[in-house]
Design an enzyme around this catalytic site. Structure first.
Site, PDB file in Angstrom:
ATOM      1  N   SER A 121      39.644  40.616  28.505  1.00 22.26           N
ATOM      2  CA  SER A 121      40.976  40.208  29.177  1.00 22.26           C
ATOM      3  C   SER A 121      41.831  41.202  28.413  1.00 22.26           C
ATOM      4  O   SER A 121      41.343  41.792  27.387  1.00 22.26           O
ATOM      5  CB  SER A 121      41.604  38.882  29.058  1.00 22.26           C
ATOM      6  OG  SER A 121      42.765  38.714  29.493  1.00 22.26           O
ATOM      7  N   LYS A 171      36.150  33.193  30.905  1.00 24.27           N
ATOM      8  CA  LYS A 171      36.873  34.253  31.626  1.00 24.27           C
ATOM      9  C   LYS A 171      37.369  34.038  32.913  1.00 24.27           C
ATOM     10  O   LYS A 171      38.384  34.305  33.510  1.00 24.27           O
ATOM     11  CB  LYS A 171      36.096  35.613  31.699  1.00 24.27           C
ATOM     12  CG  LYS A 171      36.757  36.589  32.303  1.00 24.27           C
ATOM     13  CD  LYS A 171      38.589  37.171  31.674  1.00 24.27           C
ATOM     14  CE  LYS A 171      38.952  38.311  32.044  1.00 24.27           C
ATOM     15  NZ  LYS A 171      38.831  38.745  33.363  1.00 24.27           N
ATOM     16  N   HIS A 174      39.938  31.508  32.822  1.00 27.34           N
ATOM     17  CA  HIS A 174      41.223  32.569  32.446  1.00 27.34           C
ATOM     18  C   HIS A 174      41.942  32.876  33.592  1.00 27.34           C
ATOM     19  O   HIS A 174      43.244  32.856  33.576  1.00 27.34           O
ATOM     20  CB  HIS A 174      40.855  33.470  31.151  1.00 27.34           C
ATOM     21  CG  HIS A 174      41.704  34.446  31.172  1.00 27.34           C
ATOM     22  ND1 HIS A 174      41.898  35.565  32.122  1.00 27.34           N
ATOM     23  CD2 HIS A 174      42.592  34.821  29.927  1.00 27.34           C
ATOM     24  CE1 HIS A 174      42.828  36.518  31.542  1.00 27.34           C
ATOM     25  NE2 HIS A 174      43.151  36.292  30.453  1.00 27.34           N
ATOM     26  N   ASN A 175      41.166  33.641  34.390  1.00 28.05           N
ATOM     27  CA  ASN A 175      41.665  34.479  35.389  1.00 28.05           C
ATOM     28  C   ASN A 175      42.452  33.108  36.348  1.00 28.05           C
ATOM     29  O   ASN A 175      43.268  33.789  37.198  1.00 28.05           O
ATOM     30  CB  ASN A 175      40.573  35.035  36.138  1.00 28.05           C
ATOM     31  CG  ASN A 175      40.485  36.541  35.541  1.00 28.05           C
ATOM     32  OD1 ASN A 175      40.827  36.551  34.424  1.00 28.05           O
ATOM     33  ND2 ASN A 175      39.944  37.370  36.345  1.00 28.05           N
ATOM     34  N   GLU A 178      45.513  32.731  35.202  1.00 25.51           N
ATOM     35  CA  GLU A 178      46.487  33.711  35.541  1.00 25.51           C
ATOM     36  C   GLU A 178      47.022  33.786  36.971  1.00 25.51           C
ATOM     37  O   GLU A 178      48.048  34.023  37.292  1.00 25.51           O
ATOM     38  CB  GLU A 178      45.616  35.020  35.159  1.00 25.51           C
ATOM     39  CG  GLU A 178      46.482  36.356  35.590  1.00 25.51           C
ATOM     40  CD  GLU A 178      45.197  37.365  35.353  1.00 25.51           C
ATOM     41  OE1 GLU A 178      45.037  38.235  36.256  1.00 25.51           O
ATOM     42  OE2 GLU A 178      44.726  37.501  34.353  1.00 25.51           O
TER      43      GLU A 178
END
Length: 300
Positions: A121, A171, A174-175, A178
Site C-alpha cells: 500500500s 491487504k 485494507h482496500n 479504503e
C-alpha cells in the site's frame, strides 16, 4: 541483495528505484516494451526475456518479485517454475486474491520453491519513498527478505502479518476500508456542493487536514485534486474497482460477517459506470403508473 523484478509499471518501477536507492541490485523485466524503455531511462538494469533476467549468482537462491495484474499471476508462476530451483523465493507484491495466493504457495511448495504474498500500500509515492508492506509467509522465508522489506517500507510500515495468504488477506481488508472511507468523503463533498452556500471545496479539504478528526492522506489527496480542478468539472465520475472490494464482500458473505458500508461503497462504484440508468427508469415508470408522478423524457 539481488532482486529480479517482473513488472515495471507505475508501482513496479517506483519499487525498483526505491530498492536500488537502498543499495540492492535490481534486475527488471516487463512484457511491455515501453515499460522496459522507461525503466532503462530511469537507470534500472532491464532484460528482454525471463531466461536473461533469471541468471543465477553462484550458490545463491533467485529472488523473483512479481508486480503484475492479479489475472496473470497464476500463468506467470507456471511459466517461471521450469526456470526456478529448490530454495528460490517468489514474492507476489501485487493485488492478488488471498485464496489464489494460498494456492500459489502450495503449487510452488511441491517444487521446494518458497513463496511470500506481500500486500503493498501507499500508492506510487509510497512505492518510491516508503511503502506500507503486509507480508504473509513462513517465518524462515520472511527472515531472508525482511531486510529488503524494511529498507523500502516507511518507518514502522512493515509487518509479517502471518502465514501464507495472510498478507494479501490483510491487504484486501485494507482496500475494503479504503472503499468505505473514500465513499464517505465523496458523499460529504457532494453534500457540500448541494448546499446554498458558496464554498471553496479545496480550502475546506485543506482545513480538515490540519488537526480535524478526519485528517488523513485521503483528505490530502482530494485537497490536492481540488487545487488542480476546483469543481472537478473535467471529470466523468466513473470509479473503477480493483476487484479487492468484491473479494471482501464475497468473503464476508461466506463467513456471515456484516460489512454494510464497504458493500455499499462497492455498489456505488458499480453504479458510477451506469450510463443508461435503466433501474432508475424502471422506478420512474412505476411511480408514473401507480401515482401519476412526473416522467422526464429525454430531449430528442
Amino acid at each position: 541483495m539481488r532482486i529480479n523484478l517482473i513488472g515495471l509499471g507505475k508501482m513496479g518501477l517506483n519499487i525498483a528505484l526505491n530498492m536500488q536507492e537502498k543499495g540492492h541490485e535490481v534486475r527488471g523485466y516487463a512484457p511491455s516494451i515501453s515499460s522496459r524503455e522507461n525503466a532503462k531511462k530511469a537507470g534500472i538494469n532491464v532484460f528482454d526475456n525471463y531466461h536473461a533476467l533469471l541468471e543465477r549468482e553462484a550458490n545463491k537462491p533467485l529472488i523473483v518479485w512479481l508486480l503484475v495484474p492479479n489475472q496473470i499471476v497464476t500463468s506467470l508462476i507456471k511459466e517461471l517454475i521450469p526456470l526456478l530451483k529448490r530454495g528460490d523465493i517468489v514474492i507476489d507484491g501485487g493485488n492478488s486474491n488471498f485464496n489464489r495466493s494460498i494456492e500459489h504457495y502450495e503449487m510452488l511448495k511441491e517444487f521446494g520453491i518458497d513463496f511470500i504474498d506481500l500486500g503493498t500500500s501507499g500508492g506510487q509515492h509510497g512505492a518510491r519513498y516508503g511503502a506500507n508492506l503486509m507480508a504473509g509467509g513462513e517465518t524462515r522465508v520472511i527472515k531472508v527478505m525482511e531486510g529488503v522489506f524494511k529498507d523500502i517500507a516507511a518507518k514502522d510500515g512493515y509487518l509479517h502479518v502471518g502465514k501464507p495468504g495472510s498478507g494479501h488477506f490483510v491487504k484486501m481488508v485494507h482496500n475494503g476500508i479504503e472503499y468505505g472511507m473514500m465513499q464517505a468523503i465523496g458523499e460529504g463533498f457532494g453534500f457540500l456542493k448541494a448546499s446554498d452556500f458558496e464554498l471553496d471545496y479545496a480550502a475546506i479539504a485543506a482545513l480538515w487536514n490540519h488537526g480535524s478528526i478526519i485528517e488523513s492522506l485521503l483528505i490530502k489527496n482530494i485537497s490536492d485534486a481540488l487545487k488542480k480542478s476546483p469543481t472537478l468539472s473535467d471529470l466523468e465520475g466513473r470509479v473503477d474497482d480493483s476487484g479487492e472490494g468484491m473479494w471482501m464482500v464475497e468473503e464476508a458473505l461466506k463467513n456471515k460477517v456484516a460489512i454494510p458500508v464497504i458493500t455499499q461503497a462497492l455498489f456505488a462504484r458499480y453504479k458510477s459506470k451506469d450510463d443508461e440508468k435503466f433501474s432508475e427508469k424502471v422506478v420512474a415508470a412505476m411511480r408514473n403508473e401507480f401515482g401519476g408522478h412526473a416522467l422526464y423524457k429525454k430531449d430528442e
